[in-house]
Scaffold this motif. Structure first.
Motif, PDB file in Angstrom:
ATOM      1  N   LYS A 237      93.448 -39.484   1.887  1.00  0.00           N
ATOM      2  CA  LYS A 237      94.466 -40.528   1.965  1.00  0.00           C
ATOM      3  C   LYS A 237      94.949 -40.689   3.402  1.00  0.00           C
ATOM      4  O   LYS A 237      95.419 -39.743   4.031  1.00  0.00           O
TER       5      LYS A 237
ATOM      6  N   PRO B  56      94.795 -43.357  -2.044  1.00  0.00           N
ATOM      7  CA  PRO B  56      93.745 -42.343  -1.921  1.00  0.00           C
ATOM      8  C   PRO B  56      92.364 -42.955  -2.173  1.00  0.00           C
ATOM      9  O   PRO B  56      92.229 -43.869  -2.990  1.00  0.00           O
TER      10      PRO B  56
ATOM     11  N   TYR C  76      86.519 -30.809 -14.665  1.00  0.00           N
ATOM     12  CA  TYR C  76      86.005 -31.795 -13.712  1.00  0.00           C
ATOM     13  C   TYR C  76      87.000 -31.895 -12.583  1.00  0.00           C
ATOM     14  O   TYR C  76      88.202 -32.032 -12.827  1.00  0.00           O
TER      15      TYR C  76
ATOM     16  N   PHE D 123      88.321 -41.940  -3.128  1.00  0.00           N
ATOM     17  CA  PHE D 123      87.504 -40.881  -3.706  1.00  0.00           C
ATOM     18  C   PHE D 123      86.488 -40.373  -2.688  1.00  0.00           C
ATOM     19  O   PHE D 123      85.847 -41.149  -1.981  1.00  0.00           O
TER      20      PHE D 123
ATOM     21  N   PHE E  87      97.040 -33.689  -9.840  1.00  0.00           N
ATOM     22  CA  PHE E  87      96.802 -33.574  -8.399  1.00  0.00           C
ATOM     23  C   PHE E  87      97.517 -32.373  -7.799  1.00  0.00           C
ATOM     24  O   PHE E  87      98.604 -31.975  -8.256  1.00  0.00           O
ATOM     25  N   GLY E  88      96.912 -31.836  -6.738  1.00  0.00           N
ATOM     26  CA  GLY E  88      97.605 -30.882  -5.890  1.00  0.00           C
ATOM     27  C   GLY E  88      98.550 -31.609  -4.950  1.00  0.00           C
ATOM     28  O   GLY E  88      98.611 -32.840  -4.926  1.00  0.00           O
TER      29      GLY E  88
ATOM     30  N   TYR F  59      88.734 -39.234 -19.949  1.00  0.00           N
ATOM     31  CA  TYR F  59      88.960 -40.184 -18.850  1.00  0.00           C
ATOM     32  C   TYR F  59      90.424 -40.566 -18.783  1.00  0.00           C
ATOM     33  O   TYR F  59      90.772 -41.726 -18.888  1.00  0.00           O
TER      34      TYR F  59
ATOM     35  N   LYS G 126      94.462 -38.862 -17.439  1.00  0.00           N
ATOM     36  CA  LYS G 126      95.214 -38.544 -16.239  1.00  0.00           C
ATOM     37  C   LYS G 126      94.559 -37.438 -15.448  1.00  0.00           C
ATOM     38  O   LYS G 126      94.011 -36.486 -15.984  1.00  0.00           O
ATOM     39  N   LEU G 127      94.671 -37.604 -14.142  1.00  0.00           N
ATOM     40  CA  LEU G 127      94.296 -36.554 -13.216  1.00  0.00           C
ATOM     41  C   LEU G 127      95.540 -35.763 -12.858  1.00  0.00           C
ATOM     42  O   LEU G 127      96.630 -36.333 -12.730  1.00  0.00           O
TER      43      LEU G 127
ATOM     44  N   LEU H 273      87.939 -33.340  -8.485  1.00  0.00           N
ATOM     45  CA  LEU H 273      87.688 -34.404  -7.520  1.00  0.00           C
ATOM     46  C   LEU H 273      88.490 -34.128  -6.251  1.00  0.00           C
ATOM     47  O   LEU H 273      89.557 -33.499  -6.286  1.00  0.00           O
TER      48      LEU H 273
ATOM     49  N   PHE I 220      93.645 -34.504  -1.085  1.00  0.00           N
ATOM     50  CA  PHE I 220      94.161 -34.065  -2.377  1.00  0.00           C
ATOM     51  C   PHE I 220      93.011 -33.596  -3.250  1.00  0.00           C
ATOM     52  O   PHE I 220      91.986 -34.270  -3.345  1.00  0.00           O
TER      53      PHE I 220
ATOM     54  N   TYR J  13      90.156 -36.336  -3.036  1.00  0.00           N
ATOM     55  CA  TYR J  13      90.524 -37.643  -2.520  1.00  0.00           C
ATOM     56  C   TYR J  13      91.059 -37.475  -1.099  1.00  0.00           C
ATOM     57  O   TYR J  13      91.651 -36.456  -0.751  1.00  0.00           O
TER      58      TYR J  13
ATOM     59  N   ARG K 163      90.766 -32.634 -14.179  1.00  0.00           N
ATOM     60  CA  ARG K 163      91.009 -33.102 -15.543  1.00  0.00           C
ATOM     61  C   ARG K 163      89.996 -32.441 -16.475  1.00  0.00           C
ATOM     62  O   ARG K 163      88.961 -31.961 -16.038  1.00  0.00           O
TER      63      ARG K 163
END
Lengths: 113, 111
Positions: free
Chosen positions: A38, A44, A32, A46, A103-104, A98, A100-101, A34, A89, A36, A93
């Motif tokens: 910022k 950030p 999954y 969504f 992130f790049g 549900y 931690k994500l 996503l 970003f 974001y 995950r």
């Protein structure tokens, strides 16, 4: 070990043109994804997401493409607007987790009028 | 307010002091997350609370870091004996489903 990578630290485009932001991942358990956006001094927000059962998800001017075999996703913004200027970003995950994500590092998008 | 609220927005402290950061999640959100963002880097997961389950502390960088959450409401992140490398923006997020909603963060500067 950077499991989510955004290799372009910055991108500059002209208003009205397409912005393409790229993201690569290494963890095959990620299911999954996503995006974001910022702004400075803000958290950030969504934008759009995609699960691995799809290869495309569209929401207005924003489209996310997923290439599972290449472990690559991209965010297309068309037409780009000056208000889109921000840091973008990607995050990932495992599906159904549900938690931690990951992130790049982010890509700074600048849209010139 | 309707969003995630964090306080203080800025904190400057001397090396070696303890700091406490606060997060008020969106009402009704069962999950709460803490991340930090160092200058020029992406968000780094710290800790995750889900309802009454044991928190996922796998991202805490050292035992100087701890966090608590009271039920499904306020959370505090505590950093003891702060070091200069702790300087970062600390972001809190809450969620009820898929997408996490972030606060504006606390900018922590260690002198």
């Amino acid at each position: 070990d950077q499991q989510v990578k955004q290799n372009s630290p910055s991108l500059s485009v002209q208003e009205g043109r397409i912005s393409i932001l790229n993201c690569d991942y290494t963890n095959s358990m990620f299911d999954y994804f996503l995006w974001y956006k910022k702004y400075p001094a803000e958290g950030p927000t969504f934008l759009i997401s995609i699960s691995s059962i799809k290869d495309k998800n569209e929401d207005g001017r924003f489209t996310v493409f997923l290439n599972k075999s290449a472990k690559h996703l991209s965010l297309h913004i068309v037409p780009s607007q000056p208000g889109d200027s921000a840091v973008y970003f990607c995050a990932a995950r495992p599906l159904g987790s549900y938690g931690k994500l990951t992130f790049g590092q982010g890509t700074i998008l600048t849209v010139h009028p | 307010g309707a969003g995630v609220s964090q306080s203080p927005s800025n904190k400057v402290t001397e090396k070696g002091k303890d700091v406490e950061l606060r997060c008020d999640p969106i009402s009704g959100h069962t999950a709460l997350y803490w991340y930090r963002q160092r200058l020029g880097q992406g968000l780094e997961f710290l800790i995750y609370f889900q309802g009454n389950s044991a928190p996922d502390k796998s991202g805490l960088p050292s035992d100087r870091f701890s966090a608590e959450r009271t039920g499904e409401s306020v959370s505090t992140l505590t950093i003891q004996r702060t070091q200069q490398e702790d300087s970062a923006v600390y972001l809190c997020a809450s969620s009820l489903g898929e997408s996490q909603h972030f606060g504006d963060g606390t900018r922590l500067s260690i002198l």
